[in-house]
Design an enzyme around this catalytic site. Sequence first.
Site, PDB file in Angstrom:
ATOM      1  N   GLU A 126       0.812  -1.300  -0.075  1.00  0.00           N
ATOM      2  CA  GLU A 126       0.056  -0.139   0.005  1.00  0.00           C
ATOM      3  C   GLU A 126       0.765   1.100   0.192  1.00  0.00           C
ATOM      4  OE1 GLU A 126      -2.325  -0.347   3.537  1.00  0.00           O
ATOM      5  OE2 GLU A 126      -3.391  -2.099   2.752  1.00  0.00           O
ATOM      6  N   ALA A 129       2.259   1.187   3.432  1.00  0.00           N
ATOM      7  CA  ALA A 129       2.836  -0.022   3.881  1.00  0.00           C
ATOM      8  C   ALA A 129       3.425  -0.902   2.765  1.00  0.00           C
ATOM      9  CB  ALA A 129       1.662  -1.026   4.284  1.00  0.00           C
ATOM     10  N   SER A 131       7.693  -2.352   3.097  1.00  0.00           N
ATOM     11  CA  SER A 131       8.403  -3.466   3.799  1.00  0.00           C
ATOM     12  C   SER A 131       7.716  -3.790   4.868  1.00  0.00           C
ATOM     13  CB  SER A 131       9.968  -2.865   4.039  1.00  0.00           C
ATOM     14  OG  SER A 131      10.418  -2.679   2.925  1.00  0.00           O
ATOM     15  N   ARG A 269      35.323  -8.920 -29.994  1.00  0.00           N
ATOM     16  CA  ARG A 269      35.828  -7.402 -30.030  1.00  0.00           C
ATOM     17  C   ARG A 269      37.266  -7.133 -29.976  1.00  0.00           C
ATOM     18  NH1 ARG A 269      35.014  -2.202 -31.340  1.00  0.00           N
ATOM     19  NH2 ARG A 269      35.793  -0.783 -29.899  1.00  0.00           N
ATOM     20  N   GLU A 364       9.143  -8.352  -3.797  1.00  0.00           N
ATOM     21  CA  GLU A 364       8.913  -9.438  -2.874  1.00  0.00           C
ATOM     22  C   GLU A 364      10.028  -9.669  -1.842  1.00  0.00           C
ATOM     23  OE1 GLU A 364       8.155 -13.243  -4.810  1.00  0.00           O
ATOM     24  OE2 GLU A 364       7.297 -12.230  -6.523  1.00  0.00           O
ATOM     25  N   THR A 366      12.824  -6.348   0.069  1.00  0.00           N
ATOM     26  CA  THR A 366      13.894  -5.762  -0.351  1.00  0.00           C
ATOM     27  C   THR A 366      15.125  -6.601   0.075  1.00  0.00           C
ATOM     28  OG1 THR A 366      14.157  -4.379   1.638  1.00  0.00           O
ATOM     29  CG2 THR A 366      12.729  -3.472  -0.357  1.00  0.00           C
TER      30      THR A 366
HETATM   31  C1  LIG Z   1       7.570  -3.323 -10.357  1.00  0.00           C
HETATM   32  C2  LIG Z   1       7.196  -3.673  -9.224  1.00  0.00           C
HETATM   33  C3  LIG Z   1       6.157  -4.756  -9.051  1.00  0.00           C
HETATM   34  C4  LIG Z   1       5.601  -4.816  -7.839  1.00  0.00           C
HETATM   35  N1  LIG Z   1       4.767  -5.992  -7.672  1.00  0.00           N
HETATM   36  C5  LIG Z   1       3.990  -5.954  -6.432  1.00  0.00           C
HETATM   37  C6  LIG Z   1       2.693  -7.008  -6.272  1.00  0.00           C
HETATM   38  O1  LIG Z   1       2.360  -7.657  -7.314  1.00  0.00           O
HETATM   39  N2  LIG Z   1       2.264  -7.038  -5.124  1.00  0.00           N
HETATM   40  C7  LIG Z   1       2.560  -6.327  -4.237  1.00  0.00           C
HETATM   41  O2  LIG Z   1       1.892  -6.371  -3.063  1.00  0.00           O
HETATM   42  N3  LIG Z   1       3.620  -5.574  -4.236  1.00  0.00           N
HETATM   43  C8  LIG Z   1       4.173  -5.254  -5.402  1.00  0.00           C
HETATM   44  N4  LIG Z   1       5.440  -4.437  -5.331  1.00  0.00           N
HETATM   45  C9  LIG Z   1       5.684  -3.457  -4.144  1.00  0.00           C
HETATM   46  C10 LIG Z   1       7.027  -4.148  -3.639  1.00  0.00           C
HETATM   47  O3  LIG Z   1       6.934  -5.460  -3.096  1.00  0.00           O
HETATM   48  C11 LIG Z   1       7.400  -3.078  -2.615  1.00  0.00           C
HETATM   49  O4  LIG Z   1       7.794  -1.987  -3.430  1.00  0.00           O
HETATM   50  C12 LIG Z   1       8.780  -3.408  -1.646  1.00  0.00           C
HETATM   51  O5  LIG Z   1       8.105  -4.367  -0.971  1.00  0.00           O
HETATM   52  C13 LIG Z   1       9.319  -2.178  -1.124  1.00  0.00           C
HETATM   53  O6  LIG Z   1       8.141  -1.320  -0.255  1.00  0.00           O
HETATM   54  P1  LIG Z   1       8.493   0.083  -0.485  1.00  0.00           P
HETATM   55  O7  LIG Z   1       8.602   0.153  -1.856  1.00  0.00           O
HETATM   56  O8  LIG Z   1       7.198   0.716   0.142  1.00  0.00           O
HETATM   57  O9  LIG Z   1       9.659   0.606   0.078  1.00  0.00           O
HETATM   58  P2  LIG Z   1      10.050   0.893   1.553  1.00  0.00           P
HETATM   59  O10 LIG Z   1       9.592  -0.219   2.688  1.00  0.00           O
HETATM   60  O11 LIG Z   1       9.453   2.167   2.152  1.00  0.00           O
HETATM   61  O12 LIG Z   1      11.369   0.902   1.614  1.00  0.00           O
HETATM   62  C14 LIG Z   1      12.426   2.016   1.558  1.00  0.00           C
HETATM   63  C15 LIG Z   1      13.824   1.583   1.550  1.00  0.00           C
HETATM   64  O13 LIG Z   1      14.020   1.598   3.044  1.00  0.00           O
HETATM   65  C16 LIG Z   1      14.363   0.241   3.635  1.00  0.00           C
HETATM   66  N5  LIG Z   1      13.698  -0.268   4.606  1.00  0.00           N
HETATM   67  C17 LIG Z   1      12.469  -0.287   5.119  1.00  0.00           C
HETATM   68  N6  LIG Z   1      12.468  -0.995   6.194  1.00  0.00           N
HETATM   69  C18 LIG Z   1      13.661  -1.314   6.496  1.00  0.00           C
HETATM   70  C19 LIG Z   1      13.959  -1.869   7.791  1.00  0.00           C
HETATM   71  N7  LIG Z   1      13.227  -2.383   8.571  1.00  0.00           N
HETATM   72  N8  LIG Z   1      15.294  -1.953   7.892  1.00  0.00           N
HETATM   73  C20 LIG Z   1      16.194  -1.691   7.015  1.00  0.00           C
HETATM   74  N9  LIG Z   1      15.790  -1.043   5.994  1.00  0.00           N
HETATM   75  C21 LIG Z   1      14.367  -0.772   5.425  1.00  0.00           C
HETATM   76  C22 LIG Z   1      13.886  -0.684   2.147  1.00  0.00           C
HETATM   77  O14 LIG Z   1      14.931  -1.835   2.184  1.00  0.00           O
HETATM   78  C23 LIG Z   1      14.255   0.339   1.013  1.00  0.00           C
HETATM   79  O15 LIG Z   1      15.722   0.354   0.685  1.00  0.00           O
HETATM   80  C24 LIG Z   1       6.064  -4.066  -6.557  1.00  0.00           C
HETATM   81  C25 LIG Z   1       6.661  -3.142  -6.678  1.00  0.00           C
HETATM   82  C26 LIG Z   1       7.583  -2.738  -7.938  1.00  0.00           C
HETATM   83  C27 LIG Z   1       8.388  -1.617  -7.951  1.00  0.00           C
END
Ligand SMILES: Cc1cc2nc3c(=O)[nH]c(=O)nc-3n(C[C@H](O)[C@H](O)[C@H](O)COP(=O)(O)OP(=O)(O)OC[C@H]3O[C@@H](n4cnc5c(N)ncnc54)[C@H](O)[C@@H]3O)c2cc1C
Lengths: 384, 250
Positions: A126, A129, A131, A269, A364, A366
Amino acid sequence: MALDLETRNQLLDTIRRFVRERLVPLEGQVAEDDEVPAEIVQEMRELGLFGLSIDPEHGGLGLNMEEECLVALELGWTSPAFRSVFGTNVGIGSQGLIMDGREDQKAHWLPLLATGEKIASFALTEPEAGSDAGSVRTSAIRDGDHYIMNGTKRFITNADKASVFTVMARTNPDVKGAGGISAFFVPRETPGVSVGLPEKKMGQHGAHVCDVIFDDAKVPAECLIGDHEGVGFKTAMKVLDRGRLHISAVCTGVAERLIDEMTRYAAERKQFGQAIGDFQLIQAMLADSKMEAYAARCMILDAAKKRDAGENVSVEGSCCKLFASEMVGRVADRAVQVFGGAGYIADFGIERFYRDVRLFRIYEGTSQVQQTIIGKAMLRAVRD
Amino acid sequence: MKVLVPVKRVVDYNVKIRVKSDKTGVDLANVKMSMNPFDEISVEEAVRLKEAGVATEVIAVSVGPQQAQETIRTALAMGADRGILVKTDAEVEPLGVAKILKELVGAESPDLVIAGKQAIDDDSNQTGQMLAALLGWSQATFASELEIADGKAKVTREIDGGLQTIEVSMPAVVTADLRLNEPRYASLPNIMKAKKKPIDEKTVEELGVDIAPRLTVLEVTEPAAREAGVKVETVAELVDKLKNEAGVIG
Ligand SMILES: Cc1cc2nc3c(=O)[nH]c(=O)nc-3n(C[C@H](O)[C@H](O)[C@H](O)COP(=O)(O)OP(=O)(O)OC[C@H]3O[C@@H](n4cnc5c(N)ncnc54)[C@H](O)[C@@H]3O)c2cc1C
């Protein structure tokens, strides 16, 4: 049940041929058009790719984890966008239902997903929501024989094509953590469900992500996955746990492709009157890439075999995802370097892979989340 | 109508082959083997005839070592109904294969044999023709279209400089050219089901066929390496070379 070696080889051979003869030539076009051609999707259906993981009783192939990983290694040989076409039906979109669904739900949906007639997406993330998936805010409040669902899901792969969504939503607003979350299998045509426009992305063009919005959506009570509320977060984590091995295998397949590309280029190359591959500094990049891809392959197949034997491979799965996704990032970076200027130019396709593989370290779970899972489990083990 | 389709296990078309150092043949150790591509086209054609309700049964036959069973499995996965493996580790020349096929035709009584026009290993392009002669059947080689109606086969043949359409009476031997169809990929479920389809095993001795070679291979060599070309500076120089060196324009 595991396949005999002859059948398994024939299966992998067919996929290898399909990938190399049909998909590889279209990589540039798919990136350009941001669309996998309809006839290719049809061929994927006829081939049976949508049903790799669904059991034969429900119209799929019922591959075990090792076989699925071997297939994913082959699929990795081309643009990851192709795999995404059926990736959610094989993995995150269908697995919640397969693992925790009721028999009537499975009997209705799985045959449709196995043939690719219907596409399933997985909607956990979301805007607030990511990670911290346990903090999902989308709510589903029971009202007679329905749940009223409200909230927004973000970056949902295949949402534009999906007929049904595995949705994690909070059924008990009084429980703030994971225990208040339930999983649903929600048909797209449910009143109050809508899908946003596809996002513009860095890479993997041809695969789309969109918002999925629930606005007082009236979800029939039987859409709850299983019979119990409050276990949806567990379902989601089990799904992601399993998916990590598949994604790791795709990463490794892409790495193997890039290693093939850079080795051929290095052999052809010429600079300073000799093939650049004869420079030891280039050989070092080839060798490091080969070593890392081989290590990833070994890890993945080891973890997959253990999972097939009934072991809990949660930590191993995270190790594989962490290593393979970071590894393919390094390999793609070296591939650009070996190609030199050509590596940066779109026509050669290397920069496209470089952008494509960047995603693997993010979705899936980070890399940081994988590290956290592994580290926490290690400490738990010594403290218990 | 029964259709018999011979399928040969050959070196995969993607493999860069190497000649053995003693020049007796091609090195087959650890080389990937697959179904001869022209045979894939014949299997596809037979399966399409079955899907169209023209054929009732498709039988895939291979002459070769135990592993040729995998080639038959591929045909079964594509849609053939059953297989026959005539097991031999000997090298069998086209005449030998044609004689073996003649015996199988005698036992199975198909109305049509669709063979590949040639195998990509030895490029003999003889088996189909020899089989037709041994059986006394009609033959239609290099087919790019095939239509079956009223006990006749209408076949468009790829000949030098164009297409020739002929009608032959059945039973007949047809050999498949490249453009007859585009063979399907066996679907993954069908690959798994193929395991359950029957494959009969026979030996050459059982069939009572003499497959002793009639030919002797004296030597196998790699094609001469291509020499580097030359760059010409002007069109005039190019024309001069084409006239006086290559002799391709007068
Ligand atoms: C192309 C694409 C396809 C996707 N497909 C799906 C899907 O089909 N279904 C679905 O539900 N989601 C999907 N996602 C979402 C994806 O799983 C999330 O983007 C991912 O889990 C990270 O969440 P966020 O983007 O909110 O990043 P955040 O959670 O905000 O993270 C930002 C940074 O903070 C770090 N961080 C966060 N928490 C911690 C911690 N506790 N300790 C250390 N570092 C931390 C993270 O590692 C990252 O570097 C997709 C995303 C993309 C880009």
